[in-house]
Design an enzyme around this catalytic site. Structure first.
Site, mmCIF file in Angstrom:
data_model
loop_
_atom_site.group_PDB
_atom_site.id
_atom_site.type_symbol
_atom_site.label_atom_id
_atom_site.label_comp_id
_atom_site.label_asym_id
_atom_site.label_seq_id
_atom_site.Cartn_x
_atom_site.Cartn_y
_atom_site.Cartn_z
ATOM 1 N N ARG A 257 10.413 -5.460 6.897
ATOM 2 C CA ARG A 257 10.598 -5.885 8.173
ATOM 3 C C ARG A 257 9.437 -5.187 9.105
ATOM 4 N NH1 ARG A 257 13.146 -5.677 11.803
ATOM 5 N NH2 ARG A 257 13.680 -4.903 13.024
ATOM 6 N N CYS B 262 18.520 -7.156 7.083
ATOM 7 C CA CYS B 262 18.445 -6.244 5.752
ATOM 8 C C CYS B 262 19.930 -5.572 5.570
ATOM 9 C CB CYS B 262 17.320 -5.159 5.916
ATOM 10 S SG CYS B 262 17.687 -3.766 7.095
ATOM 11 N N ARG C 142 18.971 -6.444 12.535
ATOM 12 C CA ARG C 142 17.799 -5.854 12.797
ATOM 13 C C ARG C 142 16.772 -6.863 13.558
ATOM 14 N NH1 ARG C 142 16.229 -1.984 9.039
ATOM 15 N NH2 ARG C 142 14.580 -1.229 10.497
ATOM 16 N N ASP D 200 18.191 7.945 10.063
ATOM 17 C CA ASP D 200 17.569 7.968 8.759
ATOM 18 C C ASP D 200 18.123 9.084 7.901
ATOM 19 O OD1 ASP D 200 14.404 6.559 9.833
ATOM 20 O OD2 ASP D 200 16.634 5.758 9.425
ATOM 21 N N ARG E 254 10.267 2.766 -1.784
ATOM 22 C CA ARG E 254 9.607 2.441 -0.545
ATOM 23 C C ARG E 254 9.337 3.574 0.480
ATOM 24 N NH1 ARG E 254 12.869 -2.535 2.395
ATOM 25 N NH2 ARG E 254 11.137 -2.065 3.845
ATOM 26 N N LYS F 52 5.886 7.839 6.506
ATOM 27 C CA LYS F 52 6.109 6.239 6.188
ATOM 28 C C LYS F 52 5.982 5.694 7.529
ATOM 29 C CE LYS F 52 10.182 3.894 5.214
ATOM 30 N NZ LYS F 52 10.297 3.157 6.100
ATOM 31 N N ASN F 53 6.870 6.240 8.502
ATOM 32 C CA ASN F 53 7.333 5.525 9.784
ATOM 33 C C ASN F 53 6.065 5.782 10.643
ATOM 34 O OD1 ASN F 53 9.206 4.197 8.416
ATOM 35 N ND2 ASN F 53 10.954 5.252 9.718
ATOM 36 N N ILE G 35 23.477 3.741 15.608
ATOM 37 C CA ILE G 35 22.288 2.990 15.624
ATOM 38 C C ILE G 35 22.359 1.662 15.076
ATOM 39 C CG2 ILE G 35 19.670 3.065 15.398
ATOM 40 C CD1 ILE G 35 20.649 5.142 17.333
HETATM 41 C C1 EPZ Z 1 12.562 2.192 13.152
HETATM 42 O O1 EPZ Z 1 13.178 0.988 12.836
HETATM 43 C C2 EPZ Z 1 12.351 2.632 11.399
HETATM 44 N N1 EPZ Z 1 11.466 2.042 11.018
HETATM 45 C C3 EPZ Z 1 13.813 2.813 10.946
HETATM 46 O O2 EPZ Z 1 13.429 3.692 9.661
HETATM 47 C C4 EPZ Z 1 14.892 3.741 11.810
HETATM 48 O O3 EPZ Z 1 16.209 3.939 11.115
HETATM 49 C C5 EPZ Z 1 14.932 3.119 13.251
HETATM 50 O O4 EPZ Z 1 13.680 2.975 13.832
HETATM 51 C C6 EPZ Z 1 15.743 3.838 14.043
HETATM 52 O O5 EPZ Z 1 15.185 5.318 14.219
HETATM 53 C C7 EPZ Z 1 10.088 1.962 11.006
HETATM 54 O O6 EPZ Z 1 9.687 2.973 11.982
HETATM 55 C C8 EPZ Z 1 9.292 1.321 10.406
HETATM 56 P P1 EPZ Z 1 14.920 0.244 16.324
HETATM 57 P P2 EPZ Z 1 13.259 -0.166 13.889
HETATM 58 O O7 EPZ Z 1 14.070 -1.023 16.806
HETATM 59 O O8 EPZ Z 1 12.077 0.168 14.960
HETATM 60 C C9 EPZ Z 1 18.332 -2.795 17.619
HETATM 61 C C10 EPZ Z 1 13.816 3.898 7.490
HETATM 62 O O9 EPZ Z 1 14.827 4.117 6.682
HETATM 63 N N2 EPZ Z 1 17.331 -3.529 17.988
HETATM 64 O O10 EPZ Z 1 14.781 1.451 16.920
HETATM 65 O O11 EPZ Z 1 13.475 -1.450 13.464
HETATM 66 C C11 EPZ Z 1 18.342 -2.682 16.207
HETATM 67 O O12 EPZ Z 1 18.982 -3.722 15.560
HETATM 68 C C12 EPZ Z 1 13.760 2.804 8.276
HETATM 69 O O13 EPZ Z 1 12.442 4.636 7.288
HETATM 70 C C13 EPZ Z 1 17.490 -4.919 18.605
HETATM 71 O O14 EPZ Z 1 18.673 -5.193 18.859
HETATM 72 O O15 EPZ Z 1 14.729 0.219 14.739
HETATM 73 C C14 EPZ Z 1 19.095 -1.377 15.874
HETATM 74 O O16 EPZ Z 1 20.579 -1.400 15.959
HETATM 75 C C15 EPZ Z 1 15.167 2.166 8.380
HETATM 76 N N3 EPZ Z 1 16.667 -5.664 19.016
HETATM 77 C C16 EPZ Z 1 18.872 -0.590 17.285
HETATM 78 O O17 EPZ Z 1 18.156 -1.421 18.210
HETATM 79 C C17 EPZ Z 1 15.162 -5.260 19.047
HETATM 80 O O18 EPZ Z 1 14.464 -6.156 19.244
HETATM 81 C C18 EPZ Z 1 17.553 0.551 16.726
HETATM 82 O O19 EPZ Z 1 16.527 -0.156 15.988
HETATM 83 C C19 EPZ Z 1 15.405 -4.058 18.249
HETATM 84 C C20 EPZ Z 1 15.763 -3.317 17.828
#
Ligand code: EPZ
Length: 427
Positions: free
Chosen positions: A92, A116, A121, A312, A406, A22-23, A334
């Site tokens: 998102r 979420c 996020r 995840d 999803r 998916k990702n 995370i």
């Molecule tokens: C990706 O989300 C994945 N989704 C998530 O999978 C996964 O949990 C996550 O990476 C971590 O591995 C997709 O790839 C579509 P991040 P993403 O930006 O990119 C903070 C699932 O279950 N952050 O790496 O949104 C954020 O809040 C989903 O398949 C900021 O503060 O995650 C988090 O605490 C859930 N500002 C941390 O960084 C930003 O601009 C890592 O988030 C971006 C992120």
């Protein structure tokens, strides 16, 4: 609300095939906006989230058709640059159209995704990266307005946190920027590598795949290409943990074991048997007293960016540690609110205490969970409840399974093929 009914206590045996990730599918679908012509994507999972992304592409003017696992996409004539709130609020990852729209059309208007279940996020790192490339962004009525004043200019973009979609978004914007872009502290997840491969096949110039430093030389144009989505490592890990939890022996095919080193290491420490080939993993529990329900050693995990233990798989692993022989500490580094599954697991008899970003699980051993009605709150929490339900004695009813749908293709069918007694009730 649709429910998943589970009559647990049955060990899993057989073979299960893994779907496309998916990702990886979400960023690669968004990347088709970068170039006209017909893109062909193979091994695209048919999920609620990939259907949402295809609907968003359609709104932007893309035409597509699916035949089996292959999706053909024509992005010749983009007719819009706006990702509407009612769509972004359901997924998102819709923010991933920002980078390609800026690259192709020079502007984008995307609703802020909002929080979420697992956390706030924000997308501040995405926006900071675009601004480094010369884009002006502002927030208006809950929408991000991003405008590239002329061609974007290459720059060094440093991520405080190796954001996965942040890396993917900025990378997709940078491939046609003027000059060199360096992304420091880039995410190294395999899904980012899958995107790098697709962009290079489209004519982009990117060095540093699978490292935390991506170096991009901007090119003037890109062309459509044919790509394949990598296997879903989180789906793979979910089934690995499910077998460890229920006992039995399952061969997981069409997967990439090299993407699961952190989980494999932990399952071996728990006392589970694992055998691997290049594209399959066989997980089994040693027989004890004629039952394949091995004693599980309680161990600690800390979630980290790839190649660390994936956040995840945290909820799923907790459903396993609930049945451990001692105390296990799970440290979630995370996301700030990724323990929504704890309250539901406790309804099945689990003994868990939360202290800040740590969950302390006091293992209650095997054959101890009792089925009960529980509620899914987010995608991976719902997978955790399914694993616990498969292990529990008696019936578990998991409600709000749209969360599950999803990210898991045909999960009920795949589990039934492994001998699980599960049934979906559509209400
Ligand atoms: C990706 O989300 C994945 N989704 C998530 O999978 C996964 O949990 C996550 O990476 C971590 O591995 C997709 O790839 C579509 P991040 P993403 O930006 O990119 C903070 C699932 O279950 N952050 O790496 O949104 C954020 O809040 C989903 O398949 C900021 O503060 O995650 C988090 O605490 C859930 N500002 C941390 O960084 C930003 O601009 C890592 O988030 C971006 C992120």
């Amino acid at each position: 609300m649709d429910k998943l009914l589970i009559d647990g206590g049955v060990p899993l045996y057989g073979t299960v095939s893994i779907s496309g990730a998916k990702n990886a599918a979400l960023p690669l679908l968004a990347a088709t906006l970068l170039a006209p012509g017909e893109h062909v994507l193979h091994n695209v999972p048919d999920l609620r989230d990939t259907r949402t992304m295809l609907k968003l592409l359609e709104i932007l003017g893309v035409q597509w058709e699916r035949s089996g696992k292959t999706v053909r996409i024509n992005a010749d004539n983009l007719t819009g640059v706006e990702a509407p709130y009612d769509l972004v609020k359901t997924m998102r990852a819709s923010v991933l159209v920002l980078g390609p729209l800026l690259a192709r059309l020079g502007s984008a208007r995307v609703s802020l995704p909002g929080g979420c279940a697992i956390g706030a996020r924000p997308i501040n790192y995405h926006l900071k990266g675009f601004e480094k490339l010369g884009v002006t962004t502002n927030l208006e009525q809950g929408y991000v307005e991003a405008i590239a004043n002329g061609r974007m200019q290459g720059a060094t973009v440093y991520f405080d946190v190796p954001s996965v979609t942040g890396t993917e978004n900025v990378l997709m914007a940078s491939v046609v920027a003027e000059g060199e872009t360096v992304i420091e502290n880039a995410a190294r997840e395999p899904e980012v590598g899958n995107l790098v491969d697709m962009l290079v096949a489209m004519g982009a110039n990117i060095e540093g795949k699978d490292t935390d430093r991506l170096v991009v030389q901007g090119v003037s144009e890109l062309h459509a290409t044919e790509s394949k989505i990598i296997p879903d490592r989180i789906e793979t890990g979910t089934y690995m943990i499910a077998v460890a939890a229920t006992g039995g022996s399952v061969t997981i095919t069409d997967c990439d074991p090299s993407h699961l080193l952190a989980l494999t290491e932990k399952l071996l420490l728990c006392g589970v048997n694992i055998e691997e080939t290049e594209d399959s993993i066989t997980v089994s529990c040693p027989e004890i007293d004629g039952r394949s329900l091995c004693r599980l050693r309680s161990i600690d995990i800390t979630t980290l960016p790839y190649p660390g233990f994936p956040t995840d798989l945290q909820a799923q692993f907790m459903a396993l540690m609930v049945q451990g022989d001692g105390t296990s500490i799970i440290h979630e580094t995370i996301f700030e609110n990724r323990f929504m599954h704890v309250a539901e697991l406790k309804r099945l008899g689990a003994d868990i205490a939360i202290e800040g970003s740590r969950a302390i699980i006091r293992g209650i051993g095997r054959d101890t969970l009792c089925g009960a009605p529980v509620m899914a709150t987010d995608l991976r929490a719902s997978a955790s409840l399914v694993i616990a339900g498969l292990s529990a004695l008696g019936r578990t009813e998991v409600s709000r399974i749209y969360h599950l749908e999803r990210g898991y293709e045909e999960m009920a069918e795949k589990l039934r093929a492994l001998g699980a007694r599960v049934e979906i009730v559509r209400e």
